[in-house]
Design a protein around this motif. Structure first.
Motif, PDB file in Angstrom:
ATOM      1  N   GLN A 226       1.147  -1.102   0.361  1.00 17.67           N
ATOM      2  CA  GLN A 226      -0.416   0.105   0.211  1.00 17.67           C
ATOM      3  C   GLN A 226       0.876   1.398  -0.133  1.00 17.67           C
ATOM      4  OE1 GLN A 226      -3.570  -0.500   0.449  1.00 17.67           O
ATOM      5  NE2 GLN A 226      -3.952   1.206  -0.502  1.00 17.67           N
ATOM      6  N   ASP A 227       0.613   2.395  -0.414  1.00 25.19           N
ATOM      7  CA  ASP A 227       1.785   2.970  -1.273  1.00 25.19           C
ATOM      8  C   ASP A 227       0.600   4.240  -0.605  1.00 25.19           C
ATOM      9  OD1 ASP A 227       3.515   4.479  -1.486  1.00 25.19           O
ATOM     10  OD2 ASP A 227       3.309   5.012  -4.251  1.00 25.19           O
ATOM     11  N   LEU A 228       0.839   4.627   0.818  1.00 24.34           N
ATOM     12  CA  LEU A 228       0.672   5.463   2.156  1.00 24.34           C
ATOM     13  C   LEU A 228       0.712   6.875   1.551  1.00 24.34           C
ATOM     14  CD1 LEU A 228      -0.042   3.892   5.211  1.00 24.34           C
ATOM     15  CD2 LEU A 228      -1.551   4.141   3.609  1.00 24.34           C
ATOM     16  N   ASN A 229       0.468   7.939   1.794  1.00 20.47           N
ATOM     17  CA  ASN A 229       0.404   9.236   1.615  1.00 20.47           C
ATOM     18  C   ASN A 229       1.474   9.399   2.565  1.00 20.47           C
ATOM     19  OD1 ASN A 229      -0.189   9.796  -0.748  1.00 20.47           O
ATOM     20  ND2 ASN A 229      -2.996  10.753  -0.103  1.00 20.47           N
ATOM     21  N   ILE A 230       1.591   8.852   3.159  1.00 19.95           N
ATOM     22  CA  ILE A 230       2.454   9.353   5.107  1.00 19.95           C
ATOM     23  C   ILE A 230       3.230   7.743   5.021  1.00 19.95           C
ATOM     24  CG2 ILE A 230       1.067  11.244   6.002  1.00 19.95           C
ATOM     25  CD1 ILE A 230      -0.618   8.239   7.944  1.00 19.95           C
TER      26      ILE A 230
END
Lengths: 323, 147
Positions: free
Chosen positions: A110-114
């Motif tokens: 999962q390429d999270l923003n944070i």
């Protein structure tokens, strides 16, 4: 046909991710332990494990099998619930941290923003597990080890975060995939060499490894927080330790060594080459230096690493503002 | 004089690099470990291994004259001889020769005291057995065990 449609659903993605993470987790634990024993052996002019499998490659699998077969012992006088839960409190954060690691340009759970924030906040939960283990064991050595571990974690979080802030300032993003993409021309280790060293030192301290292994100093505290643990529960602590070593190295690769960027070879191969190079350095440091005293450890963090990281952050931001 | 903060930092960095270099050099050196059951050390010719009776190449028999010098000199009482004198003969004959390797201290006094040079040390050092009785060498096993 049904299989592909299942895989496209959210549930399918979760199942595949968990399976993939577990595979990396297990293989890394086996290989990292083998590497540790081999490298330590060769540094001391020994051979390390040689009997099980070619050059002892299956030794860690054999050890794991032995630990699985052992009886799970709960000593008298322990807080049974906490004692049982503690290993998993150390184990699950390291599993969760895998989510944001960019193994290649497409392989990331999962390429999270944070992503960066997520990684370092989840890593702190493991410390709670360590304290639970130390407290629940009803053993003075375990408790002392846990207390030292907390002190060390609080101290060394600060230089780690300060050194990472440099990267965030440079890329203006907390998203790991963007940080990796920003390094396609130049790895951040070149402009940010000092933060890299600070990160590496603090990471070794966070991992509780020699020369910063005062929480489990054998000569003083038997085995620290996991003195009372045996069998599979001990194995979980052990595996979590080596997984954290891999994760810290993977994060160093992502932030400073250009992640999966690299010529000729596929991205994932580059990622693992760089990660295991860092793992090698961490093992190499362990078998070179003796253990620090607790006061030396604190002095080194507060009087050297933290000011240096702060000055470095100031210089970076100043230069960035000028140009 | 005490070193200042920056001098200390300099010393620290220098010694860290020095230490890391040292261990890397050792990492690439050849290990000294000998993997015992697979690889065995070459034993020196004069190594004092277990005792054996020398075989005379001409007669194919041992050279012992049953003088019991070895039995008398042995400080650990490891050697026992069984001697018989046949009827009408003055010459003593060796019937049995026991060496208890459980008692032997491998001092070599028996070898030195032998007047006819009939016993010697072999190179055998793997003499572990499963029972005490097997540690006692007899006249018939003293040859085969100590090849």
């Amino acid at each position: 046909m049904e299989l592909t449609s299942l895989l496209n659903t959210f549930l399918g993605k979760v199942i595949i991710s968990v399976a993939g993470v577990m595979v990396v987790f297990t293989f890394n634990a086996l290989i990292a332990v083998w590497l540790e024993r081999k490298i330590s052996g060769h540094i001391q002019l020994r051979l390390g494990p040689m009997e099980v499998g070619p050059h002892g490659l299956l030794q860690s699998a054999a050890d794991g099998l032995k630990l699985i077969c052992k009886e799970i012992i709960t000593p008298q006088g322990v807080d049974k619930k906490l004692f049982g839960v503690a290993p998993y409190m150390v184990f699950f954060p390291s599993l969760l941290m895998f989510i944001v690691i960019p193994f290649s340009d497409r392989l990331q759970v999962q390429d999270l923003n944070i992503g960066l924030l997520y990684f370092f906040s989840i890593s702190c939960i493991a410390t709670i597990g360590i304290f639970m283990a130390g407290w629940a064991s009803n053993n003075k050595y375990s408790l002392m080890g846990a207390v030292r571990s907390i002190a060390q974690s609080i101290a060394y979080e600060i230089p780690i975060i300060l050194s990472i802030l440099n990267i965030v300032v440079l890329t203006q993003s907390l998203k790991l995939s963007e940080i990796v993409k920003a390094q396609s021309n130049m790895w951040f280790i070149i402009p940010q060499f000092v933060p890299f060293i600070i990160y590496l030192i603090s990471a070794i301290a966070e991992l509780n490894r020699t020369p910063f292994d005062i929480p489990e100093a054998e000569s003083e505290l038997v085995a620290g927080f996991h003195t009372e643990y045996s069998g599979m529960r001990f194995a979980i602590f052990f595996m979590a330790e080596y997984t954290n070593m891999f994760l810290v190295s993977a994060m160093a690769t992502t932030l400073f060594l250009g992640g999966w960027n690299g010529p000729l070879l596929p991205p994932i191969v580059w990622f693992f080459i760089k990660t295991y190079a860092i793992v090698f350095i961490i093992i190499w440091v362990r078998w070179t230096f003796p253990r620090l005293r607790p006061d030396q450890l604190m002095n080194f963090c507060w009087k050297f690493l933290t000011p240096l990281a702060l000055i470095n952050l100031l210089v970076t931001t100043f230069i960035l503002k000028l140009f | 004089m005490k070193a200042s903060y920056f001098e200390k930092v300099g010393i620290g960095i220098r010694t860290v690099i020095k230490g890391m270099k040292k261990s890397l050099v050792y990492f690439f050196k050849k290990p000294v470990t000998l993997q015992y059951p697979h690889q065995k050390k070459v034993i020196a010719d004069r190594y004092r291994g277990s005792i054996r009776l020398k075989i005379d190449p001409q007669t194919g028999k041992h050279k012992c004259i049953a003088c019991t010098n070895c039995e008398k000199i042995c400080p650990a009482f490891a050697i026992t001889l069984k001697i018989e004198t046949p009827e009408g003969s003055k010459k003593k004959e060796l019937k049995e020769y026991y060496v208890d390797l459980g008692k032997c201290i491998y001092c070599g006094l028996c070898v030195d005291s032998c007047p006819v040079d009939a016993i010697e040390h072999s190179n055998v050092y793997e003499v572990a057995e499963r029972s005490k009785e097997n540690l006692i060498l007899r006249l018939d096993t003293i040859g085969e065990k100590n090849v």
